[in-house]
Design an enzyme around this catalytic site. Structure first.
Site, PDB file in Angstrom:
ATOM      1  N   ASP A   1     -11.500  -5.868  -3.061  1.00 12.40           N
ATOM      2  CA  ASP A   1     -12.964  -5.901  -3.233  1.00 12.40           C
ATOM      3  C   ASP A   1     -13.333  -5.495  -4.663  1.00 12.40           C
ATOM      4  O   ASP A   1     -14.502  -5.529  -5.052  1.00 12.40           O
ATOM      5  CB  ASP A   1     -13.680  -5.037  -2.180  1.00 12.40           C
ATOM      6  CG  ASP A   1     -13.308  -3.571  -2.251  1.00 12.40           C
ATOM      7  OD1 ASP A   1     -12.425  -3.199  -3.057  1.00 12.40           O
ATOM      8  OD2 ASP A   1     -13.910  -2.780  -1.483  1.00 12.40           O
ATOM      9  N   SER A   2     -12.317  -5.180  -5.484  1.00  8.66           N
ATOM     10  CA  SER A   2     -12.536  -4.964  -6.920  1.00  8.66           C
ATOM     11  C   SER A   2     -13.106  -6.228  -7.558  1.00  8.66           C
ATOM     12  O   SER A   2     -13.669  -6.179  -8.653  1.00  8.66           O
ATOM     13  CB  SER A   2     -11.225  -4.574  -7.615  1.00  8.66           C
ATOM     14  OG  SER A   2     -10.196  -5.474  -7.298  1.00  8.66           O
TER      15      SER A   2
ATOM     16  N   ASP B   1      -8.954  -7.453   1.594  1.00 10.12           N
ATOM     17  CA  ASP B   1      -9.541  -6.109   1.530  1.00 10.12           C
ATOM     18  C   ASP B   1     -10.858  -6.105   2.311  1.00 10.12           C
ATOM     19  O   ASP B   1     -11.786  -6.853   1.971  1.00 10.12           O
ATOM     20  CB  ASP B   1      -9.816  -5.796   0.047  1.00 10.12           C
ATOM     21  CG  ASP B   1      -9.852  -4.321  -0.255  1.00 10.12           C
ATOM     22  OD1 ASP B   1      -9.622  -3.513   0.660  1.00 10.12           O
ATOM     23  OD2 ASP B   1     -10.097  -3.975  -1.430  1.00 10.12           O
TER      24      ASP B   1
ATOM     25  N   LYS C   1      -6.846  -4.706   4.563  1.00  7.03           N
ATOM     26  CA  LYS C   1      -6.730  -3.328   4.044  1.00  7.03           C
ATOM     27  C   LYS C   1      -8.026  -2.593   4.355  1.00  7.03           C
ATOM     28  O   LYS C   1      -9.110  -3.166   4.200  1.00  7.03           O
ATOM     29  CB  LYS C   1      -6.479  -3.333   2.533  1.00  7.03           C
ATOM     30  CG  LYS C   1      -6.465  -1.910   1.932  1.00  7.03           C
ATOM     31  CD  LYS C   1      -5.937  -1.891   0.508  1.00  7.03           C
ATOM     32  CE  LYS C   1      -6.969  -2.184  -0.545  1.00  7.03           C
ATOM     33  NZ  LYS C   1      -8.119  -1.257  -0.585  1.00  7.03           N
TER      34      LYS C   1
ATOM     35  N   GLU D   1      -9.952   1.392   3.726  1.00  7.76           N
ATOM     36  CA  GLU D   1      -9.866   2.690   3.046  1.00  7.76           C
ATOM     37  C   GLU D   1     -10.155   3.805   4.048  1.00  7.76           C
ATOM     38  O   GLU D   1     -11.017   3.667   4.914  1.00  7.76           O
ATOM     39  CB  GLU D   1     -10.890   2.750   1.891  1.00  7.76           C
ATOM     40  CG  GLU D   1     -10.568   1.767   0.783  1.00  7.76           C
ATOM     41  CD  GLU D   1     -11.533   1.836  -0.399  1.00  7.76           C
ATOM     42  OE1 GLU D   1     -12.314   2.803  -0.500  1.00  7.76           O
ATOM     43  OE2 GLU D   1     -11.491   0.912  -1.224  1.00  7.76           O
TER      44      GLU D   1
ATOM     45  N   GLU E   1      -3.914   5.799  -4.010  1.00 14.72           N
ATOM     46  CA  GLU E   1      -4.575   5.608  -5.313  1.00 14.72           C
ATOM     47  C   GLU E   1      -5.016   6.933  -5.940  1.00 14.72           C
ATOM     48  O   GLU E   1      -5.538   7.828  -5.252  1.00 14.72           O
ATOM     49  CB  GLU E   1      -5.823   4.709  -5.135  1.00 14.72           C
ATOM     50  CG  GLU E   1      -6.580   4.530  -6.456  1.00 14.72           C
ATOM     51  CD  GLU E   1      -7.613   3.410  -6.451  1.00 14.72           C
ATOM     52  OE1 GLU E   1      -7.790   2.738  -5.423  1.00 14.72           O
ATOM     53  OE2 GLU E   1      -8.252   3.226  -7.510  1.00 14.72           O
TER      54      GLU E   1
HETATM   55  O1  KIV Z   1      -9.923  -3.600  -4.537  1.00 17.25           O
HETATM   56  C1  KIV Z   1      -8.838  -3.402  -5.101  1.00 17.25           C
HETATM   57  O2  KIV Z   1      -8.453  -4.103  -6.049  1.00 17.25           O
HETATM   58  C2  KIV Z   1      -8.026  -2.295  -4.607  1.00 17.25           C
HETATM   59  C3  KIV Z   1      -6.880  -1.866  -5.455  1.00 17.25           C
HETATM   60  C4  KIV Z   1      -7.408  -0.955  -6.495  1.00 17.25           C
HETATM   61  C5  KIV Z   1      -5.800  -1.251  -4.656  1.00 17.25           C
HETATM   62  O3  KIV Z   1      -8.310  -1.734  -3.595  1.00 17.25           O
END
Ligand code: KIV
Length: 270
Positions: A51-52, A90, A119, A121, A188
């Site tokens: 989600d970056s 994500d 993924k 968090e 992280e």
């Molecule tokens: O969103 C992302 O790119 C991430 C990485 C920083 C692991 O969660």
């Protein structure tokens, strides 16, 4: 060819990743589109559609406004570009606040993309969500330590694992996620002593970002590591090339050639 430059020759599965713990470091990179996914195909074990992308692609200040639609669109693109790495979608902020919501959204991710895992968090407080996903046959990559989706609530980006109490709490998080069924955990922004304690406390791989050498693998955001994201550069980012500089220099060249009518020359004309 040495193990250090080894190409990935066949489709990476969850079993491949599990077996790599303690044997061979796992490589993961983010990707958001088919073009780059194709470049990464065969050269990394895992791709994270992170989600970056909300920051580097959409230009937002954080990841919090990313949506399920956005993540699905970009994961479809990545799956079109790469066939060999294990691909992870994500789950965006707010998409897994309850077990039911998580299962509904992750089911959508599985049905609308070829991602092999999602993924989420969170540590022990999210173990029940990981369990619900695992029980519904959805593979989960955990994410503990510095969690970008928590950044507003936490009041900023903060390195974790600086004292014994916090290290013990991170180890508990990792154990809870493993017990709930996560197949691996992103760790992280933690001190390397914390990453070492986490990695040796669990039987599933840890994938570090800003967590030192002791993890079972490493992940970086592609636009950071290739020097395209210039807004800020965390200490843990190694820039393998100066992408932004390269583009600017060559764009300048193009502009100047167009203005001077040097381009398109005969060679580029029908
Ligand atoms: O969103 C992302 O790119 C991430 C990485 C920083 C692991 O969660």
């Amino acid at each position: 060819m040495s193990i250090h430059t080894k190409k990935v020759a066949k489709k990476v599965t969850l079993t491949t990743i599990s077996k790599m713990k303690g044997v061979e470091p796992i490589t993961m990179i983010t990707a958001y589109d088919a073009l780059f996914a194709k470049l990464f195909d065969g050269n990394v074990d895992m791709i994270l559609v992170g989600d970056s992308l909300n920051m580097s692609f959409l230009g937002k200040d954080d990841t919090l406004s990313a949506t399920m639609d956005q993540m699905i669109y970009h994961t479809q693109a990545v799956c079109n570009g790469a066939s060999l790495p294990l691909i992870v979608l994500d789950m965006p902020f707010g998409s897994y606040t309850t077990p039911q919501k998580a299962v509904e959204n992750a089911t959508r991710a599985y049905q609308e993309t070829n991602a092999q895992a999602v993924k989420i968090e969170g540590g022990k407080e999210r173990a029940h969500i990981v369990k619900a996903l695992s029980e519904n046959s959805i593979a989960v990559l955990g994410h503990i330590g510095l969690m970008p989706q928590f950044v507003r609530a936490d009041g900023g980006y903060r390195v974790r694992g600086k004292d014994k109490t916090d290290i013990a709490s991170l180890v508990e998080d990792a154990k809870a996620l493993e017990a709930a069924g996560a197949f691996a955990i992103v760790v992280e922004g933690v001190k390397s002593e914390a990453a070492e304690a986490i990695t040796s406390a669990i039987n599933i791989p840890t994938i570090g970002i800003g967590a030192g050498l002791e993890c079972d693998g490493q992940v970086l955001v592609w636009s950071d590591m290739f020097g395209f994201f210039e807004a800020f550069k965390p200490k843990f980012v190694k820039e393998y090339c100066s992408g932004a500089k390269l583009i600017r220099e060559n764009l300048e060249k193009y502009t100047s050639e167009v203005k001077s009518r040097e381009f398109p020359s005969k060679e580029y004309t029908y």
